[in-house]
Design an enzyme around this catalytic site. Structure first.
Site, short mmCIF file in Angstrom:
data_model
loop_
_atom_site.label_atom_id
_atom_site.label_comp_id
_atom_site.label_asym_id
_atom_site.label_seq_id
_atom_site.Cartn_x
_atom_site.Cartn_y
_atom_site.Cartn_z
N LYS A 274 45.61 -3.80 -0.82
CA LYS A 274 46.66 -4.89 -0.46
C LYS A 274 46.45 -6.92 0.38
O LYS A 274 46.88 -7.30 0.16
CB LYS A 274 47.61 -4.20 -0.10
CG LYS A 274 47.85 -2.98 -0.42
CD LYS A 274 48.75 -1.92 0.28
CE LYS A 274 48.49 -1.81 1.78
NZ LYS A 274 47.41 -0.48 1.41
N ARG B 249 56.49 1.31 5.77
CA ARG B 249 55.59 2.68 4.89
C ARG B 249 56.12 4.15 5.50
O ARG B 249 55.75 5.02 5.48
CB ARG B 249 54.39 2.58 6.32
CG ARG B 249 53.46 2.75 5.22
CD ARG B 249 51.90 1.91 7.41
NE ARG B 249 50.51 2.05 6.37
CZ ARG B 249 50.11 1.27 6.97
NH1 ARG B 249 50.22 0.12 7.30
NH2 ARG B 249 48.59 0.75 7.00
N ARG C 137 34.38 -0.65 3.60
CA ARG C 137 35.14 -2.12 4.73
C ARG C 137 34.80 -2.01 5.86
O ARG C 137 34.55 -2.49 7.05
CB ARG C 137 36.34 -1.72 3.84
CG ARG C 137 37.22 -2.98 5.66
CD ARG C 137 38.19 -2.78 4.32
NE ARG C 137 39.15 -1.74 4.97
CZ ARG C 137 40.89 -1.69 5.22
NH1 ARG C 137 41.19 -2.56 3.99
NH2 ARG C 137 41.55 -0.50 5.07
N ARG D 81 36.84 -1.67 12.15
CA ARG D 81 38.05 -1.10 12.06
C ARG D 81 37.23 0.44 12.16
O ARG D 81 37.06 0.97 12.17
CB ARG D 81 38.88 -1.16 11.24
CG ARG D 81 39.74 -2.80 10.88
CD ARG D 81 40.40 -2.87 10.45
NE ARG D 81 41.58 -1.50 10.17
CZ ARG D 81 42.75 -1.94 9.53
NH1 ARG D 81 42.64 -2.69 8.62
NH2 ARG D 81 43.07 -0.58 8.93
N ARG E 128 44.23 9.20 7.76
CA ARG E 128 45.62 7.91 6.76
C ARG E 128 45.55 8.52 5.42
O ARG E 128 47.19 7.73 4.75
CB ARG E 128 44.72 6.64 6.88
CG ARG E 128 44.68 6.53 8.36
CD ARG E 128 43.45 5.64 8.19
NE ARG E 128 43.74 3.51 8.03
CZ ARG E 128 42.37 3.28 7.61
NH1 ARG E 128 40.71 3.58 7.33
NH2 ARG E 128 42.58 2.33 7.03
P1 AMP Z 1 47.20 -1.55 8.05
O1 AMP Z 1 46.13 -2.54 8.76
O2 AMP Z 1 47.89 -1.81 6.68
O3 AMP Z 1 45.96 -0.54 7.01
O4 AMP Z 1 47.23 -0.55 9.55
C1 AMP Z 1 46.22 -0.48 10.35
C2 AMP Z 1 47.69 0.72 10.78
O5 AMP Z 1 48.36 0.57 11.87
C3 AMP Z 1 47.73 2.07 10.73
O6 AMP Z 1 47.11 2.83 9.86
C4 AMP Z 1 48.86 2.36 11.05
O7 AMP Z 1 48.66 3.36 12.77
C5 AMP Z 1 49.86 0.99 11.68
N1 AMP Z 1 50.75 0.41 10.82
C6 AMP Z 1 50.57 -0.75 10.43
N2 AMP Z 1 51.39 -0.87 9.47
C7 AMP Z 1 52.30 0.45 9.99
C8 AMP Z 1 54.02 0.45 9.41
N3 AMP Z 1 54.57 -0.64 8.51
N4 AMP Z 1 54.11 1.23 10.25
C9 AMP Z 1 53.59 2.69 11.25
N5 AMP Z 1 52.69 1.77 11.06
C10 AMP Z 1 51.51 0.62 10.83
#
Ligand code: AMP
Length: 190
Positions: A14, A89, A128, A134, A146
């Site tokens: 993404k 999400r 990654r 991360r 996740r």
């Molecule tokens: P990402 O970078 O999109 O993989 O997000 C990393 C982490 O941020 C996720 O595993 C969640 O803990 C939190 N997070 C990001 N976006 C959301 C969302 N829309 N709703 C809830 N948690 C989020």
């Protein structure tokens, strides 16, 4: 305006595809993961709250996410629209987003869902993790969490947009440019 939801499990590509979409269509990137990481880096209260969830690979509570997104949408004045990356999400986030946009006389143009088999996702996330720094990319049990959270809580969001006739699935394996070309063909129809 183009308001695109780029959807898919962690590791689907993404972020990579968002960058290309932003460049081609002059969109504003709204990645909730990036926004949380920014808060985390700045040590804000929101960042501290989010960290507990992020480090475990669990979702940050809806009301926190929705408030942050609403602020970001309202403070963005110009541009051709938004690319929503990693948001919504949950179905609650999706319906809250519809309300926020409706109040501004805007709407979602469509959702593009990247389809990638689970073994490839895990491989990409591990890869990654070697450079992203991360925590949630580096621990096998967090990667599992996740993906499970995605299947249990996030996948229904695709059904939400399908119900609105706005869902298009794209095969997310191949070169970055091949995948992007397929996405652009869809966006050009919006
Ligand atoms: P990402 O970078 O999109 O993989 O997000 C990393 C982490 O941020 C996720 O595993 C969640 O803990 C939190 N997070 C990001 N976006 C959301 C969302 N829309 N709703 C809830 N948690 C989020």
């Amino acid at each position: 305006m183009l308001n695109i939801v780029l959807f898919g499990p962690p590791g689907a590509g993404k972020g990579t595809q968002s960058e290309k979409l932003i460049e081609k269509y002059n969109l504003t990137h709204l990645s909730t993961g990036d926004l949380f990481r920014k808060h985390l880096g700045e040590g804000t209260d929101l960042g501290k709250l989010a960290r507990k969830y992020m480090d475990e690979g669990r979702l940050v509570p809806d009301e926190v996410v929705i408030g942050m997104v609403e602020d970001k949408i309202k403070e963005t004045k110009s541009g051709n629209g938004f690319i929503f990356d990693g948001f919504p999400r949950t179905v609650a986030q999706a319906s809250a987003l519809d309300k926020v946009l409706e109040d501004l006389s805007l709407k979602i143009s469509g959702m593009i869902a990247l389809d990638v088999p689970e073994d490839i996702l895990k491989e990409r996330i591990r890869e990654r993790g070697k450079t992203s720094g991360r925590v949630d990319d580096q621990d096998e049990s967090k990667i599992e969490t996740r993906i499970k959270v995605y299947l249990d809580e996030t996948l229904p969001v695709a059904g939400y947009y399908k119900g609105q006739g706005k869902l298009t699935k794209i095969h997310g394996v191949g070169t970055i440019d091949e995948i992007f070309d397929n996405i652009a063909k869809v966006v050009d129809q919006y």
